[in-house]
Motif scaffolding. Sequence first.
Motif, PDB file in Angstrom:
ATOM      1  N   ARG A 101      25.361 -15.503  -7.406  1.00  0.00           N
ATOM      2  CA  ARG A 101      24.985 -16.736  -8.459  1.00  0.00           C
ATOM      3  C   ARG A 101      24.628 -16.096  -9.950  1.00  0.00           C
ATOM      4  N   ALA A 102      23.788 -15.176  -9.666  1.00  0.00           N
ATOM      5  CA  ALA A 102      23.298 -14.350 -10.722  1.00  0.00           C
ATOM      6  C   ALA A 102      24.247 -13.180 -11.301  1.00  0.00           C
ATOM      7  N   CYS A 103      25.189 -12.877 -10.769  1.00  0.00           N
ATOM      8  CA  CYS A 103      25.847 -11.666 -11.389  1.00  0.00           C
ATOM      9  C   CYS A 103      27.324 -11.918 -11.730  1.00  0.00           C
ATOM     10  N   GLY A 129      36.426  -6.968 -17.075  1.00  0.00           N
ATOM     11  CA  GLY A 129      35.234  -7.804 -17.758  1.00  0.00           C
ATOM     12  C   GLY A 129      34.807  -8.732 -16.780  1.00  0.00           C
ATOM     13  N   GLU A 130      35.379  -8.957 -15.444  1.00  0.00           N
ATOM     14  CA  GLU A 130      35.402 -10.040 -14.533  1.00  0.00           C
ATOM     15  C   GLU A 130      34.107  -9.460 -13.778  1.00  0.00           C
ATOM     16  N   SER A 131      33.296 -10.065 -13.050  1.00  0.00           N
ATOM     17  CA  SER A 131      32.277  -9.775 -12.057  1.00  0.00           C
ATOM     18  C   SER A 131      32.485 -10.840 -11.039  1.00  0.00           C
ATOM     19  N   VAL A 132      33.060 -10.089  -9.892  1.00  0.00           N
ATOM     20  CA  VAL A 132      33.542 -11.149  -8.615  1.00  0.00           C
ATOM     21  C   VAL A 132      32.576 -10.828  -7.448  1.00  0.00           C
ATOM     22  N   ALA A 133      32.187 -11.851  -6.893  1.00  0.00           N
ATOM     23  CA  ALA A 133      31.407 -11.779  -5.658  1.00  0.00           C
ATOM     24  C   ALA A 133      32.143 -12.062  -4.684  1.00  0.00           C
ATOM     25  N   VAL A 134      32.485 -11.317  -3.376  1.00  0.00           N
ATOM     26  CA  VAL A 134      33.211 -11.577  -2.452  1.00  0.00           C
ATOM     27  C   VAL A 134      32.103 -11.849  -1.437  1.00  0.00           C
ATOM     28  N   LEU A 135      32.260 -13.161  -0.684  1.00  0.00           N
ATOM     29  CA  LEU A 135      31.309 -13.509   0.301  1.00  0.00           C
ATOM     30  C   LEU A 135      32.320 -13.795   1.625  1.00  0.00           C
ATOM     31  N   GLY A 136      31.658 -13.859   2.698  1.00  0.00           N
ATOM     32  CA  GLY A 136      32.115 -14.167   3.970  1.00  0.00           C
ATOM     33  C   GLY A 136      31.296 -13.657   5.220  1.00  0.00           C
ATOM     34  N   PRO A 137      31.646 -14.337   6.264  1.00  0.00           N
ATOM     35  CA  PRO A 137      31.016 -13.815   7.513  1.00  0.00           C
ATOM     36  C   PRO A 137      30.883 -12.317   7.860  1.00  0.00           C
ATOM     37  N   ALA A 152      38.919 -19.125  -0.532  1.00  0.00           N
ATOM     38  CA  ALA A 152      38.508 -19.660  -1.628  1.00  0.00           C
ATOM     39  C   ALA A 152      38.377 -18.878  -2.696  1.00  0.00           C
ATOM     40  N   ASP A 153      38.683 -19.257  -3.863  1.00  0.00           N
ATOM     41  CA  ASP A 153      38.379 -18.203  -5.101  1.00  0.00           C
ATOM     42  C   ASP A 153      38.198 -19.296  -6.165  1.00  0.00           C
ATOM     43  N   ARG A 154      36.952 -19.293  -6.725  1.00  0.00           N
ATOM     44  CA  ARG A 154      36.490 -20.027  -7.756  1.00  0.00           C
ATOM     45  C   ARG A 154      35.541 -19.906  -8.658  1.00  0.00           C
ATOM     46  N   PRO A 155      35.437 -20.353  -9.930  1.00  0.00           N
ATOM     47  CA  PRO A 155      34.488 -19.604 -10.714  1.00  0.00           C
ATOM     48  C   PRO A 155      33.115 -20.190  -9.871  1.00  0.00           C
ATOM     49  N   THR A 156      31.904 -19.195 -10.137  1.00  0.00           N
ATOM     50  CA  THR A 156      30.759 -19.370  -9.683  1.00  0.00           C
ATOM     51  C   THR A 156      29.971 -20.223 -10.745  1.00  0.00           C
ATOM     52  N   PRO A 157      29.227 -21.082 -10.068  1.00  0.00           N
ATOM     53  CA  PRO A 157      28.181 -21.845 -10.916  1.00  0.00           C
ATOM     54  C   PRO A 157      27.283 -20.952 -11.292  1.00  0.00           C
ATOM     55  N   ARG A 158      27.069 -21.009 -12.629  1.00  0.00           N
ATOM     56  CA  ARG A 158      25.966 -20.266 -13.324  1.00  0.00           C
ATOM     57  C   ARG A 158      24.534 -20.838 -13.144  1.00  0.00           C
ATOM     58  N   THR A 159      23.599 -20.461 -12.927  1.00  0.00           N
ATOM     59  CA  THR A 159      22.110 -20.466 -12.867  1.00  0.00           C
ATOM     60  C   THR A 159      21.391 -20.305 -14.056  1.00  0.00           C
ATOM     61  N   ARG A 214      32.894 -15.360 -10.756  1.00  0.00           N
ATOM     62  CA  ARG A 214      33.820 -15.800  -9.874  1.00  0.00           C
ATOM     63  C   ARG A 214      33.527 -15.296  -8.500  1.00  0.00           C
ATOM     64  N   THR A 215      33.806 -16.356  -7.562  1.00  0.00           N
ATOM     65  CA  THR A 215      33.362 -15.943  -5.982  1.00  0.00           C
ATOM     66  C   THR A 215      34.650 -16.236  -5.332  1.00  0.00           C
ATOM     67  N   VAL A 216      34.779 -15.193  -4.505  1.00  0.00           N
ATOM     68  CA  VAL A 216      35.886 -15.058  -3.589  1.00  0.00           C
ATOM     69  C   VAL A 216      35.407 -14.963  -2.187  1.00  0.00           C
ATOM     70  N   GLU A 217      35.827 -16.134  -1.430  1.00  0.00           N
ATOM     71  CA  GLU A 217      35.380 -16.113  -0.034  1.00  0.00           C
ATOM     72  C   GLU A 217      36.484 -15.710   0.886  1.00  0.00           C
ATOM     73  N   ILE A 218      35.911 -14.815   1.936  1.00  0.00           N
ATOM     74  CA  ILE A 218      36.963 -14.383   2.878  1.00  0.00           C
ATOM     75  C   ILE A 218      36.505 -14.705   4.133  1.00  0.00           C
ATOM     76  N   ALA A 219      37.464 -15.014   5.136  1.00  0.00           N
ATOM     77  CA  ALA A 219      37.247 -15.608   6.492  1.00  0.00           C
ATOM     78  C   ALA A 219      38.509 -14.985   7.256  1.00  0.00           C
ATOM     79  N   ASP A 220      38.071 -14.081   8.264  1.00  0.00           N
ATOM     80  CA  ASP A 220      38.963 -13.683   9.332  1.00  0.00           C
ATOM     81  C   ASP A 220      40.255 -12.836   8.454  1.00  0.00           C
ATOM     82  N   GLY A 221      39.853 -12.227   7.632  1.00  0.00           N
ATOM     83  CA  GLY A 221      40.659 -11.340   6.714  1.00  0.00           C
ATOM     84  C   GLY A 221      41.792 -11.856   5.794  1.00  0.00           C
ATOM     85  N   ARG A 222      41.220 -13.125   5.463  1.00  0.00           N
ATOM     86  CA  ARG A 222      42.026 -13.864   4.247  1.00  0.00           C
ATOM     87  C   ARG A 222      41.088 -14.458   3.488  1.00  0.00           C
ATOM     88  N   VAL A 223      41.799 -14.613   2.206  1.00  0.00           N
ATOM     89  CA  VAL A 223      41.097 -15.314   1.233  1.00  0.00           C
ATOM     90  C   VAL A 223      41.105 -16.775   1.274  1.00  0.00           C
TER      91      VAL A 223
END
Length: 242
Positions: A206-208, A32-40, A222-229, A211-220
């Motif tokens: 933010r919409a969906c 039931g989690e919806s996770v966004a993966v962000l990163g360059p 940041a991993d935190r709840p997404t602020p909901r709008t 939880r937001t996981v940020e990746i940089a250079d192949g590593r996690v």
Amino acid sequence: MAVPVIELSGVSRRYEEGPAALDEVSLTVAPGESVAVLGPSGSGKSTLLNLIAGLYRPTAGTVTVDGTRVDTLGEAGSARFRRAKIGMVFQFFHLLDDLTVADNVLLPAEMAGVGRAAARRRAAELLDVLGIARHARAYPGRLSGGERQRVAVARALMNRPPLLLADEPTGALDSASGEDVRELLNDLHADGQTIVTVTHDLSLARACATRTVEIADGRVVADRPTPRTTPATSATSTAVAR
Ligand SMILES: Nc1ncnc2c1ncn2[C@@H]1O[C@H](COP(=O)(O)OP(=O)(O)OP(=O)(O)O)[C@@H](O)[C@H]1O
Ligand SMILES: [Mg+2]
């Protein structure tokens, strides 16, 4: 805690040249989690999705999805695993242009050996819920980008996969169609679908995503709840995920 849908433990993917595309990533995603993966660009986001989907094998670590050890599957087992457990949506839709919309959506059921009548009912329901029923007999080439992406989502949901993976699903869409896809993913999440979405699109995260996981250079990094709008409810919330 419920059994996780995704469990990555110390997962790396290295190529002969260059630094690891993914470097000892551990990640657990609950039902039931919806996770966004962000990163360059080049940080390893698509690599992560492909490892979860069993399309790549890790060079180290273990990948477990809905109770299946994905990293040890052979080719046939991996294809079977994807048919049963994974729905995938891509930036450029990956629809088959010489099949109608309805036949594109039916394809995963056919490959899984689902009875024709049940599959047709499910496809009709999905096309209806996603607002593309009037295009059922059309070929994808005639549809707008937003409509094509909804067809791709319908196809991904056909076999009721426990996990939906999306790689830049709004990346090729104009802002109005992107908004439709954001709402759609949000509705699916509200219905209990587990989703991992790779995106550069912060408004999509933010919409969906809860939880937001940020990746940089192949590593996690940041991993935190997404602020909901917006609240995770919508008038068009449907039963498609069930
Ligand atoms: N077959 C390969 N051989 C060598 N390096 C590769 C190969 N495939 C991917 N890589 C490298 O792995 C890294 C991660 O790539 P990946 O596609 O996962 O990035 P990404 O975060 O999805 O980027 P983007 O946002 O541009 O889609 C990149 O540096 C890429 O060059
Ligand atoms: Mg990518």
